[in-house]
Each structure stands twice: as structure tokens, then as C-alpha cells.
Write an enzyme that holds these catalytic residues in place. Structure first.
Site, PDB file in Angstrom:
ATOM      1  N   GLY A  13       2.522   2.092  10.844  1.00 13.15           N
ATOM      2  CA  GLY A  13       3.472   3.194  10.667  1.00 13.15           C
ATOM      3  C   GLY A  13       4.161   3.615  11.955  1.00 13.15           C
ATOM      4  O   GLY A  13       4.812   4.653  12.010  1.00 13.15           O
ATOM      5  N   GLY A  56       2.842  -1.271   4.291  1.00 19.15           N
ATOM      6  CA  GLY A  56       2.846   0.162   3.986  1.00 19.15           C
ATOM      7  C   GLY A  56       4.261   0.646   3.726  1.00 19.15           C
ATOM      8  O   GLY A  56       4.833   0.409   2.651  1.00 19.15           O
ATOM      9  N   HIS A  85      -9.437   0.991   5.072  1.00 19.87           N
ATOM     10  CA  HIS A  85      -8.150   1.223   5.732  1.00 19.87           C
ATOM     11  C   HIS A  85      -8.350   2.169   6.916  1.00 19.87           C
ATOM     12  O   HIS A  85      -9.144   3.107   6.846  1.00 19.87           O
ATOM     13  CB  HIS A  85      -7.137   1.808   4.737  1.00 19.87           C
ATOM     14  N   ASN A  98       0.866  -1.182   0.000  1.00 19.82           N
ATOM     15  CA  ASN A  98       0.000   0.000   0.000  1.00 19.82           C
ATOM     16  C   ASN A  98       0.897   1.224   0.000  1.00 19.82           C
ATOM     17  O   ASN A  98       1.502   1.553   1.023  1.00 19.82           O
ATOM     18  CB  ASN A  98      -0.894  -0.053   1.251  1.00 19.82           C
ATOM     19  N   TRP A  99       0.976   1.872  -1.152  1.00 19.30           N
ATOM     20  CA  TRP A  99       1.924   2.995  -1.275  1.00 19.30           C
ATOM     21  C   TRP A  99       1.366   4.297  -0.702  1.00 19.30           C
ATOM     22  O   TRP A  99       2.053   5.299  -0.657  1.00 19.30           O
ATOM     23  CB  TRP A  99       2.333   3.161  -2.753  1.00 19.30           C
ATOM     24  N   LYS A 100       0.109   4.302  -0.336  1.00 14.34           N
ATOM     25  CA  LYS A 100      -0.523   5.479   0.287  1.00 14.34           C
ATOM     26  C   LYS A 100      -0.247   6.729  -0.542  1.00 14.34           C
ATOM     27  O   LYS A 100      -0.175   6.646  -1.769  1.00 14.34           O
ATOM     28  CB  LYS A 100      -0.055   5.611   1.748  1.00 14.34           C
ATOM     29  N   GLU A 144      -5.353  -5.137  10.692  1.00 12.82           N
ATOM     30  CA  GLU A 144      -4.312  -4.123  10.873  1.00 12.82           C
ATOM     31  C   GLU A 144      -4.554  -3.352  12.171  1.00 12.82           C
ATOM     32  O   GLU A 144      -5.297  -2.347  12.167  1.00 12.82           O
ATOM     33  CB  GLU A 144      -4.328  -3.136   9.701  1.00 12.82           C
ATOM     34  N   SER A 149       3.493  -2.262  10.409  1.00 11.91           N
ATOM     35  CA  SER A 149       4.952  -2.279  10.610  1.00 11.91           C
ATOM     36  C   SER A 149       5.605  -3.620  10.265  1.00 11.91           C
ATOM     37  O   SER A 149       6.529  -4.053  10.955  1.00 11.91           O
ATOM     38  CB  SER A 149       5.304  -1.847  12.041  1.00 11.91           C
ATOM     39  N   GLU A 207      -6.708   4.577   7.985  1.00 12.74           N
ATOM     40  CA  GLU A 207      -6.495   6.004   7.699  1.00 12.74           C
ATOM     41  C   GLU A 207      -7.742   6.608   7.054  1.00 12.74           C
ATOM     42  O   GLU A 207      -8.059   7.775   7.261  1.00 12.74           O
ATOM     43  CB  GLU A 207      -5.247   6.178   6.816  1.00 12.74           C
TER      44      GLU A 207
HETATM   45  P1  PGA Z   1       2.828   0.127   7.696  1.00 13.48           P
HETATM   46  O1  PGA Z   1       1.361   0.310   7.074  1.00 13.48           O
HETATM   47  O2  PGA Z   1       3.391  -1.147   7.111  1.00 13.48           O
HETATM   48  O3  PGA Z   1       3.593   1.354   7.257  1.00 13.48           O
HETATM   49  O4  PGA Z   1       2.666   0.050   9.169  1.00 13.48           O
HETATM   50  C1  PGA Z   1       0.515  -0.782   6.892  1.00 13.48           C
HETATM   51  C2  PGA Z   1      -0.783  -0.313   6.290  1.00 13.48           C
HETATM   52  O5  PGA Z   1      -1.202   0.803   6.602  1.00 13.48           O
HETATM   53  O6  PGA Z   1      -1.415  -1.027   5.505  1.00 13.48           O
END
Ligand code: PGA
Length: 249
Positions: A172, A233, A94, A9-11, A166, A212, A96
Site C-alpha cells: 500500500g 491489494g 497477512h 485482497n479487497w481488505k 509480501e 504495490s 495487517e
Molecule cells: P497492495 O496490498 O497491493 O495494496 O500493496 C497487497 C496486500 O496487502 O496483499
């Protein structure tokens, strides 16, 4: 055998050149045929990504989508638009999106319905906050996050669903859930599918872990019985780190 999946997931990261360069690097690797690799670039680069990966095994995912096909919804992207550029996979729910854009179980129910009607494959994300876990409410919370959007679906529609647990406190932050915590939750989730449907369906659903994941912890997490891969991520933005994670499954 459940499908093993590693999705990046490149966000809101990578400009046009960075996106193309990372895709070209990934295209140069021949991954094991046992693992499905997916990437979710930002909306603006989806067309490029779909074109570059048209005849390739790596799948392209959108990071979100609206539930309607068109209308006065400034800034939104519809299932039909994605289909028209060759995208039929999407991440929904997600944390976020839930936290910053107020997505709820009910709005996600609408999105899932629309995605299934448009024949999308869905990575559905969910997870508890640290405060929920500290209060011991994490299992109830996960149950509710799954119930409204998913547990009314017909068994047949589950062919299109990939789950991604998640925990918000691990996204993150550099904090990862321990392999035991991950396995405990994944097994709980599979149990819920058994209760609501049946053993065969529960045993066929891929459940990914996200939060993470790095190359140094991926192998141990992926070796848990009910973990079928990861949603990655930050580490998916780094080519060699992402490749190591893919190769660790
Ligand atoms: P992260 O994000 O690996 O940077 O913790 C995971 C995600 O949000 O899918």
C-alpha cells in the site's frame, strides 16, 4: 507446472453494491485457463460472493478466520461457518493482521492446523519490515516466519498451501520490491522448502508476490522464475487495472 494465481485482497473496502458490481464485471471476462483468479471480499459479503460465483471459475477467499469451530469469541468467524456458505479458501498471516491484531507465528500455527483439518486451501502471507531489510536480517526473518507455522507439516498438507511473500514496506506504499529482490527472496523460500522437504515439493508450491503490484510493473515481476503470481491489494479494487494485471501473467 506450478499453478499461476492472481488473488485480489479487497481488505475493508467495497459496500454490498460495489462488491456485487465488481464481481459481475469480473464474471463477464473470460480469463486464460492457465491462471487461477481469486478474490477476497470482506466477511460481510462472502455469502453473496460465494452465491454469485458458485458455478464460476473465480474462487472466493476469506481474509482471515479463527482456529476453533465455535465458542465465546465475539466478532470472530470459524472454519465451519465459512464451510457452511461454500467457502474453503482463506488468507492467513497477512501483515495487517500481524501488525494490528497481534497475530504471531504461534497463533498462525494454530490457524493453519485448523484450516488444514477443515480442508481449506490457504494463502499464507509473510514478509519483512524495511528495518529488517536495512539491517540485512530479511532472510533470517522470513525463515522464522515460515518455520513455526509451516515446517512441521506433513508433505501431504502442503497441497493446501500457497505462499505469498509480501514485504511490509511495499504494501500500500507504492514502493515495490525490484524484480531482482523478489526473485532473490522467492528462490530463497523455495530453497528452504527443499531443505525441509524435497525438490519435488519445493518445485510444486506456488509462491506469489504482493506489495504495490500494478499493471505497469506486474509483467516484469511475474516473469521472474520463482514468481507464480500475485496477491493484489489496492489495484484489485479497480476493475480494469485488476484485469490488466491478470492478463499480464
Ligand atoms: P497492495 O496490498 O497491493 O495494496 O500493496 C497487497 C496486500 O496487502 O496483499
Amino acid at each position: 507446472m506450478r499453478q499461476k494465481i492472481i488473488a485480489g485482497n479487497w481488505k475493508m473496502n467495497n459496500d454490498k453494491e460495489e462488491t456485487k458490481s465488481l464481481i459481475n464485471s469480473l464474471k463477464s471476462i473470460s480469463f486464460s485457463k492457465d491462471v487461477k483468479v481469486m478474490i477476497a471480499p470482506s466477511y460481510i459479503h462472502l455469502s453473496d460472493a460465494a452465491e454469485m460465483l458458485k458455478d464460476h471459475k473465480i474462487d472466493v477467499l476469506a481474509q482471515n478466520m479463527h482456529f476453533l469451530n465455535n465458542g465465546a469469541y465475539t466478532g470472530e468467524i470459524s472454519p465451519q461457518m465459512l464451510k457452511s456458505i461454500g467457502i474453503s479458501k482463506v488468507i492467513l498471516g497477512h501483515s495487517e493482521r500481524r501488525i494490528y491484531y497481534n497475530e504471531t507465528e504461534n497463533s498462525l500455527k494454530q490457524k493453519i492446523k485448523a484450516a488444514i483439518e477443515s480442508n481449506f486451501e490457504i494463502i499464507f502471507c509473510f514478509g519483512e519490515q524495511l528495518s529488517d531489510r536495512k539491517k540485512g536480517k530479511h532472510f533470517d526473518l522470513i525463515k522464522n516466519q515460515l518455520k513455526i507455522p509451516l515446517f512441521h507439516l506433513e508433505s501431504n498438507s502442503w497441497k493446501r498451501i500457497i505462499l505469498a511473500y509480501e514485504p511490509v514496506w511495499a504494501i500500500g506504499t507504492g514502493e515495490t520490491a525490484t524484480p531482482n529482490q523478489v526473485q532473490e527472496m522467492h528462490s530463497f523460500i523455495r530453497g528452504l522448502i527443499k531443505q525441509n522437504y524435497n525438490d519435488d515439493l519445493a518445485n510444486s508450491i506456488s509462491i506469489l508476490y504482493g506489495g504495490s503490484v500494478k499493471s505497469k510493473n506486474s509483467k516484469e515481476i511475474f516473469s521472474q522464475d520463482d514468481v507464480d503470481g500475485g496477491l493484489i491489494g489496492g489495484a484489485s479494487l479497480d476493475f480494469s487495472e485488476f484485469v490488466k494485471i491478470i492478463e499480464s501473467i
